[in-house]
Scaffold this active site. Structure first.
Site, PDB file in Angstrom:
ATOM      1  N   LYS A 193       0.839  -1.203   0.000  1.00  0.00           N
ATOM      2  CA  LYS A 193       0.000   0.000   0.000  1.00  0.00           C
ATOM      3  C   LYS A 193       0.873   1.251   0.000  1.00  0.00           C
ATOM      4  O   LYS A 193       1.846   1.323   0.760  1.00  0.00           O
ATOM      5  CB  LYS A 193      -0.867  -0.042   1.259  1.00  0.00           C
ATOM      6  N   CYS A 251       1.177  12.175  -6.921  1.00  0.00           N
ATOM      7  CA  CYS A 251       0.813  12.912  -5.717  1.00  0.00           C
ATOM      8  C   CYS A 251       0.957  14.408  -5.988  1.00  0.00           C
ATOM      9  O   CYS A 251       1.832  14.817  -6.744  1.00  0.00           O
ATOM     10  CB  CYS A 251       1.744  12.569  -4.549  1.00  0.00           C
ATOM     11  N   LYS A 295       6.409   5.124 -10.680  1.00  0.00           N
ATOM     12  CA  LYS A 295       5.051   4.730 -11.086  1.00  0.00           C
ATOM     13  C   LYS A 295       4.346   5.928 -11.712  1.00  0.00           C
ATOM     14  O   LYS A 295       4.121   6.951 -11.061  1.00  0.00           O
ATOM     15  CB  LYS A 295       4.239   4.182  -9.914  1.00  0.00           C
ATOM     16  N   ILE A 304       0.097   1.692 -15.637  1.00  0.00           N
ATOM     17  CA  ILE A 304      -0.320   3.036 -15.269  1.00  0.00           C
ATOM     18  C   ILE A 304      -0.981   3.053 -13.880  1.00  0.00           C
ATOM     19  O   ILE A 304      -1.473   2.033 -13.422  1.00  0.00           O
ATOM     20  CB  ILE A 304      -1.352   3.605 -16.292  1.00  0.00           C
TER      21      ILE A 304
END
Lengths: 249, 301
Positions: B42, B128, B163, B189
């Site tokens: 996670k 982010c 990523k 993706i």
């Protein structure tokens, strides 16, 4: 949790939008009333989490209210249909904490898990008081079933067309000896019940939009006074003292 | 079935994707995680995060939207609590997915993982918002993506895979920027930005208004982007997006992926990765593939 195929045996309409479904299959993963199953439907990506109304070693009863396309699809299925089901999800109600004078409070489709709970309480020698609330008489269901179990039953409807006029809270207040609640229903009902001073403690079953239903995706996490909890895995039952109502809007 | 990612050997190319597998606990109750090539934990940030308000999930045709908001206990708690637990559940190499809201945070989180032996690959989630640049997403700007890559590579002792977000005009440009800044590999993706609106309330279903689309609906998009990036860079690619069968995984490898992450499929079927791993050998035999890594880039002729 177990993933297995269940067979839809029977569907019975209870009201205009609520149905009783009987499924046969392996129920060995189910350990407590208040747990739920997560059902895969053809053509839907996410499973549909449905509370367990009652179960035996070989079958499972669900009460389903049609609220959208998925639940409509579920109640339109033909008997004999095989369903991919994750069973035994969630924590369920803990009967051992309920004491000698429990009251089971249900609103609308929230009545479902209280039936299996009441049956098990009676088997264990406790006669629960059951308070059920509906909008109107035409929406009420499962009253005969609860009476047949031997519960003390009271009913409230918002329009007074059946039982007490008002809410399930009135039924609870009319049973002042009851000091412990096990509740399932819409949020405003849960919140109102939670605020009743006669209840020393209680357990409340919550709904959530879930991704997985088994604790992996964090889609249904809510803050509680005992830290973050996943409604699907750490719930759906939360305890009276830990609930933070502002979380639920 | 073995594949190699920047020198890290995996017993097979199947990897549960970050955010759909927690830190392994829930799935370890269902099957032996050691059948997996790896798993990507996670997304973990410096500080603990509760994530977004409810609801966070919405359904759509062929998939789902999520706006979990990087809920995680924070890097220190993960190293202290989850890492020792992972060691009991899984004995292969782990991919540590790392988030951040500043370049410094990314670097610090990666540095802290240098001494965690079981973490074999750092997967740096650059989808982010950069709190120092008005919330602009690092992964949407080649310069910012390269800066994060450089900062992480300067401190990391493990291979770094960036990523990538698909919410860009030209993903190959971002890929080249990361490769040029020293990335050891790429993973793509992440989810596609989407929305659903409730007809009765006239409000977005998800409290965060928007959410990331995943599931079979995104598979062709992911495949096309892996294809484009494979043509643009020479570093290994982990293909991710809508994979739900061994056939999808093979297709992703043909587009250019060296390994394949499986995300939303785990949420619908908790045994999805196990089934894919079990089906891969027969599929390879059917396709006349002697070693699975032959598939990688096989469609580029």
């Amino acid at each position: 949790m177990k993933k297995s195929l269940f067979t839809l045996e029977r569907i019975r309409p209870l009201t205009a939008d609520t149905y009783e479904l009987l499924l046969s299959g392996d129920t060995s993963a189910i350990t407590a009333p208040g747990q739920f199953v997560n059902i895969e439907l053809p053509g839907k990506f996410l499973r549909r989490p449905i509370s367990i109304c009652d179960w035996s070693s070989a079958d499972l009863t669900l009460l389903v209210k049609v609220v959208g396309g998925g639940t409509q699809e579920l109640v339109d299925l033909a008997p004999g249909t095989k369903l991919d089901v994750l069973s035994g999800l969630g924590n369920g109600f803990d009967r051992s904490l309920a004491g000698a004078h429990p009251i089971l409070a249900g609103g609308g489709i929230g009545v479902a898990p209280l039936y299996g709970l009441a049956r098990r309480m009676l088997q264990a020698g406790t006669v629960p008081t059951v308070a059920l609330g509906f909008r109107m008489a035409a929406d009420a269901f499962y009253l005969e079933e609860f009476e047949a179990l031997g519960c003390r039953l009271s009913v409230a409807t918002e329009d007074g067309s059946l039982g007490t006029r008002g809410f399930v809270t009135s039924c609870i207040q009319a049973a002042p000896a009851c000091d412990y609640v096990l509740a399932c229903g819409p949020l405003p009902m849960l919140k109102a019940v939670h605020g009743l001073p006669q209840l020393r403690d209680g357990q409340f079953s919550f709904e959530a939009r879930m991704g997985c239903g088994f604790g992996a995706c964090m889609g249904c996490t809510v803050p509680t006074k005992n830290g973050y909890k996943r409604v699907c895995k750490d719930g759906p039952i939360l305890y009276k003292e830990e609930i933070i109502w502002d979380t639920f809007s | 079935m073995t594949v190699s990612l920047a020198g890290v050997e995996l017993k097979n190319p199947i990897i549960p994707a970050s955010g759909t597998f927690g830190y392994g606990r829930e799935y370890a109750e269902l099957y032996d995680l050691d059948i997996l090539g790896s798993f990507s934990w996670k997304g973990t940030t410096g500080a603990p995060r509760l994530g977004n308000p409810q609801p966070r999930i919405a359904e759509t045709a062929g998939g789902m939207l999520n706006a979990v908001g990087l809920q995680n206990p924070g890097i220190d708690a993960v190293i202290e609590t989850e890492v020792p637990n992972i060691a009991k559940l899984f004995h292969g190499p782990v991919i540590a997915n790392v988030g951040g809201f500043s370049i410094e945070e990314y670097a610090e989180n990666c540095r802290k993982l240098n001494d965690v032996d079981q973490v074999a690959i750092l997967e740096v989630n650059i989808s982010c918002p950069n709190v120092h640049a008005g919330g602009k997403n690092f992964g949407c700007d080649p310069k910012a993506a390269a800066e994060v890559t450089r900062a992480v590579k300067a401190v990391a002792k493990k291979p770094v895979f960036m990523k990538l977000t698909p919410n860009v005009t030209d993903i190959a440009e971002i890929a080249r920027a990361c490769a040029g800044a020293g990335a050891d590999g790429l993973c793509l993706i992440n989810t596609l930005l989407g929305m659903r609106i409730d007809l009765r309330s006239r409000k977005p279903v998800i409290a965060n208004r928007t959410g990331g689309l995943s599931g079979p609906a995104v598979f062709p998009v992911a495949l096309r982007m892996v294809w484009d990036v494979y043509e643009a860079v020479d570093i290994p690619i982990i293909g991710c997006g809508g994979v739900s069968s061994a056939e999808d995984a093979a297709e992703m490898m043909l587009a250019g992926a060296a390994a394949v992450e499986v995300g939303a499929a785990n949420l619908k079927d908790p045994y999805a990765c196990k089934t894919i791993v079990e089906n891969l050998p027969a599929l390879c035999e059917k396709l006349g593939v002697a070693h699975i890594s032959e598939l990688t880039g096989g469609a580029h002729q």
